[in-house]
Design a protein around this motif. Sequence first.
Motif, PDB file in Angstrom:
ATOM      1  N   THR A  99       4.812   2.820   1.426  1.00 28.67           N
ATOM      2  CA  THR A  99       4.409   3.460   2.685  1.00 28.67           C
ATOM      3  C   THR A  99       5.165   4.771   2.877  1.00 28.67           C
ATOM      4  OG1 THR A  99       3.903   1.314   3.670  1.00 28.67           O
ATOM      5  CG2 THR A  99       4.253   3.142   5.190  1.00 28.67           C
ATOM      6  N   ASP A 100       6.471   4.766   2.620  1.00 28.88           N
ATOM      7  CA  ASP A 100       7.266   5.993   2.739  1.00 28.88           C
ATOM      8  C   ASP A 100       6.799   7.034   1.729  1.00 28.88           C
ATOM      9  OD1 ASP A 100       8.822   4.999   4.804  1.00 28.88           O
ATOM     10  OD2 ASP A 100      10.499   4.436   3.510  1.00 28.88           O
ATOM     11  N   LEU A 101       6.544   6.601   0.491  1.00 24.61           N
ATOM     12  CA  LEU A 101       6.075   7.534  -0.533  1.00 24.61           C
ATOM     13  C   LEU A 101       4.757   8.177  -0.116  1.00 24.61           C
ATOM     14  CD1 LEU A 101       6.124   8.879  -3.325  1.00 24.61           C
ATOM     15  CD2 LEU A 101       4.952   6.835  -4.197  1.00 24.61           C
ATOM     16  N   ARG A 102       3.830   7.356   0.367  1.00 27.64           N
ATOM     17  CA  ARG A 102       2.527   7.900   0.759  1.00 27.64           C
ATOM     18  C   ARG A 102       2.657   8.915   1.884  1.00 27.64           C
ATOM     19  NH1 ARG A 102      -1.185   2.414   0.291  1.00 27.64           N
ATOM     20  NH2 ARG A 102      -1.495   2.599  -1.950  1.00 27.64           N
ATOM     21  N   GLU A 103       3.476   8.623   2.878  1.00 30.32           N
ATOM     22  CA  GLU A 103       3.633   9.597   3.964  1.00 30.32           C
ATOM     23  C   GLU A 103       4.318  10.864   3.466  1.00 30.32           C
ATOM     24  OE1 GLU A 103       4.924  10.182   8.595  1.00 30.32           O
ATOM     25  OE2 GLU A 103       5.114   8.178   7.732  1.00 30.32           O
ATOM     26  N   LEU A 131      -6.618   4.106   3.643  1.00 26.90           N
ATOM     27  CA  LEU A 131      -6.404   4.993   2.500  1.00 26.90           C
ATOM     28  C   LEU A 131      -7.108   4.385   1.295  1.00 26.90           C
ATOM     29  CD1 LEU A 131      -4.961   7.494   1.328  1.00 26.90           C
ATOM     30  CD2 LEU A 131      -3.020   6.016   0.815  1.00 26.90           C
ATOM     31  N   PHE A 132      -8.099   5.095   0.805  1.00 28.56           N
ATOM     32  CA  PHE A 132      -8.841   4.665  -0.377  1.00 28.56           C
ATOM     33  C   PHE A 132      -8.570   5.675  -1.468  1.00 28.56           C
ATOM     34  CE2 PHE A 132     -11.059   3.300   3.415  1.00 28.56           C
ATOM     35  CZ  PHE A 132     -11.182   1.940   3.192  1.00 28.56           C
ATOM     36  N   LEU A 133      -8.133   5.200  -2.637  1.00 27.92           N
ATOM     37  CA  LEU A 133      -7.748   6.105  -3.722  1.00 27.92           C
ATOM     38  C   LEU A 133      -8.607   5.880  -4.952  1.00 27.92           C
ATOM     39  CD1 LEU A 133      -3.865   5.633  -3.490  1.00 27.92           C
ATOM     40  CD2 LEU A 133      -5.246   7.459  -2.472  1.00 27.92           C
ATOM     41  N   GLN A 134      -8.905   6.976  -5.655  1.00 23.04           N
ATOM     42  CA  GLN A 134      -9.554   6.868  -6.950  1.00 23.04           C
ATOM     43  C   GLN A 134      -8.542   6.274  -7.931  1.00 23.04           C
ATOM     44  OE1 GLN A 134     -11.742  10.456  -8.163  1.00 23.04           O
ATOM     45  NE2 GLN A 134     -11.474  11.174  -6.051  1.00 23.04           N
ATOM     46  N   GLU A 135      -9.050   5.675  -8.998  1.00 23.45           N
ATOM     47  CA  GLU A 135      -8.171   4.967  -9.942  1.00 23.45           C
ATOM     48  C   GLU A 135      -7.107   5.883 -10.549  1.00 23.45           C
ATOM     49  OE1 GLU A 135      -6.322   1.916 -11.378  1.00 23.45           O
ATOM     50  OE2 GLU A 135      -8.076   1.679 -10.109  1.00 23.45           O
ATOM     51  N   ASP A 136      -7.468   7.118 -10.914  1.00 23.06           N
ATOM     52  CA  ASP A 136      -6.472   8.021 -11.506  1.00 23.06           C
ATOM     53  C   ASP A 136      -5.404   8.419 -10.480  1.00 23.06           C
ATOM     54  OD1 ASP A 136      -8.472   9.558 -10.179  1.00 23.06           O
ATOM     55  OD2 ASP A 136      -7.969  11.331 -11.360  1.00 23.06           O
ATOM     56  N   THR A 137      -5.791   8.528  -9.216  1.00 21.30           N
ATOM     57  CA  THR A 137      -4.818   8.835  -8.161  1.00 21.30           C
ATOM     58  C   THR A 137      -3.878   7.648  -7.960  1.00 21.30           C
ATOM     59  OG1 THR A 137      -6.467  10.228  -7.066  1.00 21.30           O
ATOM     60  CG2 THR A 137      -4.552   9.561  -5.758  1.00 21.30           C
ATOM     61  N   LYS A 138      -4.434   6.445  -7.999  1.00 17.42           N
ATOM     62  CA  LYS A 138      -3.625   5.230  -7.840  1.00 17.42           C
ATOM     63  C   LYS A 138      -2.604   5.124  -8.972  1.00 17.42           C
ATOM     64  CE  LYS A 138      -2.528   1.317  -5.995  1.00 17.42           C
ATOM     65  NZ  LYS A 138      -1.385   1.429  -5.131  1.00 17.42           N
ATOM     66  N   ARG A 139      -3.021   5.424 -10.196  1.00 17.95           N
ATOM     67  CA  ARG A 139      -2.087   5.392 -11.336  1.00 17.95           C
ATOM     68  C   ARG A 139      -0.979   6.434 -11.153  1.00 17.95           C
ATOM     69  NH1 ARG A 139      -6.564   4.248 -14.426  1.00 17.95           N
ATOM     70  NH2 ARG A 139      -7.035   6.454 -14.744  1.00 17.95           N
ATOM     71  N   ALA A 140      -1.355   7.647 -10.726  1.00 18.02           N
ATOM     72  CA  ALA A 140      -0.355   8.705 -10.516  1.00 18.02           C
ATOM     73  C   ALA A 140       0.618   8.322  -9.410  1.00 18.02           C
ATOM     74  CB  ALA A 140      -1.051  10.023 -10.186  1.00 18.02           C
ATOM     75  N   GLU A 141       0.104   7.669  -8.379  1.00 17.56           N
ATOM     76  CA  GLU A 141       0.970   7.203  -7.286  1.00 17.56           C
ATOM     77  C   GLU A 141       1.972   6.164  -7.798  1.00 17.56           C
ATOM     78  OE1 GLU A 141      -0.057   5.609  -2.900  1.00 17.56           O
ATOM     79  OE2 GLU A 141      -0.571   4.213  -4.522  1.00 17.56           O
ATOM     80  N   ARG A 142       1.491   5.238  -8.592  1.00 18.87           N
ATOM     81  CA  ARG A 142       2.356   4.191  -9.153  1.00 18.87           C
ATOM     82  C   ARG A 142       3.435   4.813 -10.049  1.00 18.87           C
ATOM     83  NH1 ARG A 142      -1.534   0.724 -10.120  1.00 18.87           N
ATOM     84  NH2 ARG A 142      -2.127   1.732 -12.077  1.00 18.87           N
ATOM     85  N   ASP A 143       3.051   5.815 -10.862  1.00 20.10           N
ATOM     86  CA  ASP A 143       4.012   6.503 -11.732  1.00 20.10           C
ATOM     87  C   ASP A 143       5.053   7.261 -10.897  1.00 20.10           C
ATOM     88  OD1 ASP A 143       2.594   5.553 -13.904  1.00 20.10           O
ATOM     89  OD2 ASP A 143       1.571   7.466 -14.296  1.00 20.10           O
ATOM     90  N   ALA A 144       4.588   7.915  -9.825  1.00 23.83           N
ATOM     91  CA  ALA A 144       5.503   8.655  -8.951  1.00 23.83           C
ATOM     92  C   ALA A 144       6.491   7.699  -8.277  1.00 23.83           C
ATOM     93  CB  ALA A 144       4.713   9.421  -7.887  1.00 23.83           C
TER      94      ALA A 144
END
Length: 129
Positions: A97-101, A69-82
């Motif tokens: 891992t659970d969040l990503r799935e 899984l390779f994420l763009q920086e803005d996606t990575k930030r949104a994932e961290r916020d979520a």
Amino acid sequence: MTGMKEGAGEDPFADNGSESSNPTEQEKTGDTNAESKATDVRQTGQQQIQIPYKFRRDGVQDGRSRVPLFLQEDTKRAERDALRELEERFDNNVSLTDLREALVKVGLQHLDEAKDNLEQWGYGMTFDE
């Protein structure tokens, strides 16, 4: 006297069979039957309960295939916020891992929105006149 007394302090998720508590070679390598774990249902008296995946696994990788899984920086930030927001809502740690799935599963249920995002990235564009 050894061991624990039976009763209220008993582990409701423990296996009561005669199987050994030592992991099998299959379990050590992580090559378990994900389908059987996905439908683990236990009978308690007259009531059936389904044990949630979080509690019947040995670790977050149990029953999962590894995918890059390779994420763009803005996606990575949104994932961290979520992740932070959901941890606040659950008042508990949430596995990345659970969040990503969970995010993938929700995305699979909303393909039209995923299509819109792919179009923003250039999918569907043609340069033919």
